[in-house]
Design an enzyme around this catalytic site. Structure first.
Site, PDB file in Angstrom:
ATOM      1  N   TYR A 109       0.805  -1.231   0.000  1.00 40.07           N
ATOM      2  CA  TYR A 109       0.000   0.000   0.000  1.00 40.07           C
ATOM      3  C   TYR A 109       0.835   1.277   0.000  1.00 40.07           C
ATOM      4  O   TYR A 109       0.282   2.370  -0.140  1.00 40.07           O
ATOM      5  CB  TYR A 109      -0.929   0.019   1.219  1.00 40.07           C
ATOM      6  CG  TYR A 109      -1.937  -1.093   1.207  1.00 40.07           C
ATOM      7  CD1 TYR A 109      -3.007  -1.086   0.314  1.00 40.07           C
ATOM      8  CD2 TYR A 109      -1.824  -2.173   2.080  1.00 40.07           C
ATOM      9  CE1 TYR A 109      -3.930  -2.113   0.289  1.00 40.07           C
ATOM     10  CE2 TYR A 109      -2.746  -3.215   2.068  1.00 40.07           C
ATOM     11  CZ  TYR A 109      -3.794  -3.173   1.174  1.00 40.07           C
ATOM     12  OH  TYR A 109      -4.711  -4.189   1.138  1.00 40.07           O
ATOM     13  N   HIS A 126      -4.280   6.339  -1.199  1.00 38.04           N
ATOM     14  CA  HIS A 126      -4.877   6.345   0.142  1.00 38.04           C
ATOM     15  C   HIS A 126      -3.830   6.603   1.220  1.00 38.04           C
ATOM     16  O   HIS A 126      -4.176   6.889   2.359  1.00 38.04           O
ATOM     17  CB  HIS A 126      -5.559   5.005   0.390  1.00 38.04           C
ATOM     18  CG  HIS A 126      -6.928   5.092   1.007  1.00 38.04           C
ATOM     19  ND1 HIS A 126      -7.657   6.253   1.106  1.00 38.04           N
ATOM     20  CD2 HIS A 126      -7.713   4.129   1.564  1.00 38.04           C
ATOM     21  CE1 HIS A 126      -8.821   6.003   1.703  1.00 38.04           C
ATOM     22  NE2 HIS A 126      -8.874   4.729   1.983  1.00 38.04           N
ATOM     23  N   PHE A 149      -5.677  -0.911   9.516  1.00 37.37           N
ATOM     24  CA  PHE A 149      -6.060  -0.400   8.210  1.00 37.37           C
ATOM     25  C   PHE A 149      -6.867   0.882   8.350  1.00 37.37           C
ATOM     26  O   PHE A 149      -7.393   1.199   9.413  1.00 37.37           O
ATOM     27  CB  PHE A 149      -6.809  -1.475   7.422  1.00 37.37           C
ATOM     28  CG  PHE A 149      -5.872  -2.523   6.886  1.00 37.37           C
ATOM     29  CD1 PHE A 149      -5.172  -2.299   5.707  1.00 37.37           C
ATOM     30  CD2 PHE A 149      -5.651  -3.695   7.582  1.00 37.37           C
ATOM     31  CE1 PHE A 149      -4.283  -3.246   5.227  1.00 37.37           C
ATOM     32  CE2 PHE A 149      -4.765  -4.649   7.110  1.00 37.37           C
ATOM     33  CZ  PHE A 149      -4.077  -4.423   5.926  1.00 37.37           C
ATOM     34  N   ASP A 199      -5.938  11.696   2.720  1.00 41.26           N
ATOM     35  CA  ASP A 199      -6.215  11.901   1.302  1.00 41.26           C
ATOM     36  C   ASP A 199      -7.639  12.423   1.133  1.00 41.26           C
ATOM     37  O   ASP A 199      -8.491  12.171   1.972  1.00 41.26           O
ATOM     38  CB  ASP A 199      -6.029  10.589   0.533  1.00 41.26           C
ATOM     39  CG  ASP A 199      -6.971   9.495   1.021  1.00 41.26           C
ATOM     40  OD1 ASP A 199      -6.921   9.157   2.217  1.00 41.26           O
ATOM     41  OD2 ASP A 199      -7.767   8.977   0.217  1.00 41.26           O
TER      42      ASP A 199
END
Length: 192
Positions: free
Chosen positions: A17, A22, A68, A95
């Protein structure tokens, strides 16, 4: 207004990620840590990576929750409670689909605007009266494409625009930390 004592960058943990849109909140706190010469260390009690630095003479913690995005509220609330940091002393960096890449906006209060990190954070903190630094990542055009969009890497051009905006935001961070929000907003909201 209390000085900002905690800057919580929101993102998803894990190498897969790191480059995704994100994770713009993580990109920001990484840039602040580089600027301050601070190192992130794992902190098990808050399930986060945390760095400590001095910004404009104020002791400040930088946080990357290791849960997360949609579960980032508990780590932020835990760290804030441990260090007795009020909501007004927290800057959450995330974001924002509604802003084009290269745009950063400073905002106080408000709802979650559909952002899953904020949706989890507001009830965990017990209110929404904290500062937000919204990093524009652009919108894919249709709401059905949002999940795939935020979990993909930005184009080279978009990433460069986001990094340039982060550089401006790091430069005005002392004003944000000290509560000079009008000066910070003027710089951020007129930067290109």
């Amino acid at each position: 207004m209390a000085a900002i004592q905690l800057i919580a960058g929101l993102g998803n943990p894990g190498a897969q990620y790191e480059q995704t849109r994100h994770n713009a909140g993580f990109w920001f706190v990484d840039a602040v840590a580089r600027d301050c010469g601070a190192q992130f260390n794992a902190e098990s009690k808050s399930r986060s990576e945390v760095a400590r630095c001095s910004i404009a003479g104020n002791d400040c913690r930088l946080q990357k929750p290791l849960d997360f995005m949609n579960r980032s509220g508990r780590p932020v609330a835990t760290l804030a409670a441990f260090y007795r940091i009020p909501r007004s002393g927290i800057l959450v960096v995330h974001d924002d689909l509604d802003l084009p890449p290269g745009t950063i906006r400073l905002k106080r209060d408000g709802g979650h605007g559909g952002h899953n990190g904020l949706r989890d954070l507001i009830p965990e903190l017990g209110g929404n009266d904290f500062l937000r630094l919204r990093i524009g990542i652009g919108h894919p055009g249709h709401r059905d494409d949002v999940v795939g969009y935020v979990l993909k890497a930005a184009s080279r051009e978009d990433r460069a625009a986001i990094e340039d905006a982060i550089t401006v935001a790091v430069r005005v961070l002392p004003d944000i930390i000290c509560g000079n929000l009008d000066a910070a907003m003027k710089e951020l909201h007129t930067a290109k």
